[in-house]
Design a protein around this motif. Structure first.
Motif, PDB file in Angstrom:
ATOM      1  N   LEU A   5       0.796  -1.222   0.000  1.00  0.00           N
ATOM      2  CA  LEU A   5       0.000   0.000   0.000  1.00  0.00           C
ATOM      3  C   LEU A   5       0.833   1.279   0.000  1.00  0.00           C
ATOM      4  N   ASP A   6       0.345   2.232  -0.739  1.00  0.00           N
ATOM      5  CA  ASP A   6       0.919   3.578  -0.693  1.00  0.00           C
ATOM      6  C   ASP A   6      -0.187   4.559  -1.051  1.00  0.00           C
ATOM      7  N   HIS A   7      -0.938   4.935  -0.058  1.00  0.00           N
ATOM      8  CA  HIS A   7      -2.098   5.797  -0.299  1.00  0.00           C
ATOM      9  C   HIS A   7      -2.357   6.616   0.967  1.00  0.00           C
ATOM     10  N   PRO A   8      -2.755   7.868   0.803  1.00  0.00           N
ATOM     11  CA  PRO A   8      -2.936   8.715   1.990  1.00  0.00           C
ATOM     12  C   PRO A   8      -3.997   8.228   2.959  1.00  0.00           C
ATOM     13  N   PHE A   9      -4.929   7.403   2.516  1.00  0.00           N
ATOM     14  CA  PHE A   9      -5.975   6.953   3.428  1.00  0.00           C
ATOM     15  C   PHE A   9      -5.814   5.482   3.809  1.00  0.00           C
ATOM     16  N   LEU A  10      -4.628   4.985   3.602  1.00  0.00           N
ATOM     17  CA  LEU A  10      -4.327   3.601   3.973  1.00  0.00           C
ATOM     18  C   LEU A  10      -3.030   3.575   4.772  1.00  0.00           C
ATOM     19  N   PRO A  11      -2.856   2.567   5.609  1.00  0.00           N
ATOM     20  CA  PRO A  11      -1.686   2.588   6.496  1.00  0.00           C
ATOM     21  C   PRO A  11      -0.366   2.434   5.746  1.00  0.00           C
TER      22      PRO A  11
END
Ligand SMILES: Nc1ncnc2c1ncn2[C@@H]1O[C@H](COP(=O)(O)OP(=O)(O)OP(=O)(O)O)[C@@H](O)[C@H]1O
Length: 586
Positions: free
Chosen positions: A246-252
């Motif tokens: 993951l690499d997303h502002p709303f994911l850890p």
């Protein structure tokens, strides 16, 4: 005190997680989650290991209920559902399964100690209000390939930020890299565990400081022996692999992962704002305003969209799993029940763009399927290029000439890169959030996330879920057979109710999001005015108060022997020259 959401399960194949009631260190009113243990995805075809025929609903019922024309509940068949449900035995979450285990801990400290708790990426405020108005641009989330942030091997230690571009300037990365440079691999001894934030089915989460850096993390500590004996190693592995991707502002963000002899540890971003379930309890009337809901669900939708594009069906959306970051934006957590599948972007609408070679690879993603673990029926036009929000309804003659600069960005083909046709037979979820097709054992795909999204939206708006019954059995009965109803109060907009109706269609084929995934949901009038590209910069409804991180903190170096803290940490007698931490789980 919040209510407890009770479990039900699936024979020897299903386990239930008992959700405990609220306090500062455990998740409030967490509903139970079940998963057939043999139905772990990742390495096997769920069709092959799905619900045994004997445990499924009779064919006659399944055929009837999967007929899109049949919308009315068939109560004679519902009794069959209940028999089906009753046949599932419950394996309550054994939180006491973790033994007290000692592990070596030599407190290493960083010399400078100048770093402060890094600000979450994307917290820049471009507007003073909840003003995420449509800019006409689409937000395209770049799917990172599975980054290896493990500290098990040094060769992978320095590649982390490369694959997490939105965290590129994060002080926490720098602090971690500094320790790696100095000491080689990271381990438990580099962290001070300050407080237990909560415990789940596969481990406990601790607020931790990278010693001497004032950089704080949430560390999930899992007892490997316990995981093995409870057949949950694969679940833990699934979560770790998903987090790594993951690499997303709303994911850890997973900063690192390491193993000790006894424990498997995930070092993630810490969310000081608690979860949306707890936050909802604090609202007047125990529900959020529609404007606040719009914000939270819009961010959750973007996170789901990203997950789906990576081939991940989340399956566990509920307020308890939506955490609030330091800056008030959200972060979905808890991926051990997620399903990973193949995604193959599908062309839904064609546009003249194919004839323009220059534009062909403008928007490309590598759908980062980690492991093919479910069935993806063949897609009609596979392609690796897509835009998540593209609409091509105009014919060529309607378009303006090329020399019109405003028209340089031409319509792109609409493609779906989400696993809309994926199928799993696992019985996974939380009673009040379970989609009908899961309860009926019909097999399910990413449409279950749109169902849970609808329940989630309903709960945030009305302060309760729509199908909750007097017990779990009744709840499941209601989900399958009872029509959706709205309370008279609080009054919510027509658009909100219409969106909920679309999402809570009992037949997945009729459900909003079934055909075109998040694109379809984002187009609903409820989201009118949402600026998808800039929502991460919008002002959140509530910004958490700063947490007194050091209050009551216990470190290996400071605490006296055998001091038991509120966090459940016990410092034990020294063994040799090492300090030993005892994890007093549950
Ligand atoms: N990054 C985080 N920041 C702050 N608190 C967290 C974070 N991650 C988890 N927590 C807290 O720790 C608790 C345990 O989380 P965890 O994900 O292990 O368990 P869970 O959500 O109960 O799921 P499961 O039982 O499926 O593993 C959660 O209830 C949450 O309140």
């Amino acid at each position: 005190m919040a209510s407890t959401r009770k479990p039900s399960g699936h024979g020897a194949e299903v386990e239930a997680q008992k959700r405990s009631s609220s306090n500062s260190s455990t998740k409030s009113a967490k509903a139970e989650t079940f998963e057939p243990m043999q139905l772990q995805r990742s390495v096997t075809n769920p069709r092959a290991v799905g619900i045994p025929e004997s445990k499924r609903l009779p064919e006659s019922f399944r055929k009837r209920s999967s007929d899109p024309a049949v919308c009315k509940p068939d109560f004679s068949s519902l009794s069959t559902v209940l028999e089906h449900v009753d046949s599932l035995t419950i394996d309550e979450k054994k939180t006491s399964g973790f033994g007290s285990v000692k592990t070596s801990s030599a407190s290493a400290k960083l010399s400078d100690g100048t770093s402060s708790l890094g600000k979450t990426s994307g917290s820049a405020k471009l507007s003073g209000r909840l003003d995420f108005m449509e800019s006409g641009k689409s937000s395209i989330c770049r799917g990172s390939t599975s980054s290896d942030v493990s500290d098990e091997s040094s060769c992978s230690s320095f590649s982390s930020t490369v694959n997490k571009p939105h965290k590129a300037n994060d002080l926490r990365w720098e602090a971690i890299q500094a320790v790696r440079v100095r000491d080689g691999l990271l381990g438990l001894s580099h962290f001070r565990l300050l407080k237990r934030l909560g415990c789940g089915d596969i481990g406990s989460v601790y607020l931790s400081e990278l010693s001497g850096t004032k950089c704080y993390f949430a560390m999930k500590v899992m007892d490997k022996t316990s995981l093995a004996s409870r057949k949950k190693l694969l679940r833990a592995q699934t979560e770790r692999e998903i987090l790594q991707s993951l690499d997303h502002p709303f994911l850890p963000t997973l900063y690192t992962h390491f193993e000790t002899e006894k424990f498997s540890c995930l070092v993630m971003e810490f969310c000081p704002g608690g979860d949306l379930h707890t936050l909802r309890q604090r609202q007047p009337g125990k529900h959020f305003s529609e404007q606040a809901v719009k914000f939270y669900i819009a961010e959750s939708l973007l996170a789901l969209e990203y997950l789906h594009m990576l081939g991940i069906v989340y399956r566990d959306l509920k307020p308890e799993n939506v955490l609030v970051r330091e800056d008030g934006h959200i972060m979905l957590s808890d991926f051990d029940l997620s399903l990973r599948c193949l995604v193959s972007p599908t062309l839904v609408k064609s546009a003249a763009i194919e004839s323009d070679p220059l534009r062909k690879n403008v928007y490309c993603v590598q759908p980062a399927c980690i492991e093919p673990s479910c069935i993806q029926p063949s897609c009609t036009v596979p392609t690796t290029c897509f835009s998540p929000r593209l609409f091509s309804s105009k014919s060529k003659k309607d378009r303006k000439p090329k020399n019109d600069t405003a028209n340089q960005v031409r319509p792109l083909p609409e493609l779906v890169a989400e696993p809309t046709d994926a199928r799993s037979m696992s019985f996974v979820g939380t009673h009040e959030y379970l989609a009908p097709e899961i309860i009926k054992g019909e097999g399910h795909g990413s449409a279950v996330d749109w169902w849970t999204f609808g329940i989630f939206l309903y709960e945030l708006l009305f302060g309760r879920t729509p199908f909750k019954g007097s017990g779990n059995r009744q709840t499941l009965f209601n989900v399958v057979g009872q029509p959706l109803r709205f309370p008279e109060t609080p009054v919510v907009s027509f658009a909100a109710r219409d969106l909920i109706r679309g999402l809570l269609m009992k037949e997945p084929q009729q459900r909003l999001g079934f055909k075109r995934g998040a694109t379809e949901v984002k187009q609903h009038p409820f989201f009118e005015g949402v600026n998808w590209a800039l929502i991460r910069c919008a002002t959140p409804p509530e910004i958490p108060k700063p947490v007194e991180l050091e209050k009551g903190a216990v470190s290996v170096a400071e605490a006296p022997s055998s001091q038991k803290t509120a966090a459940g940490l016990v410092l034990n007698a020294q063994k040799g020259s090492d300090n030993y931490l005892e994890f007093d789980f549950f």
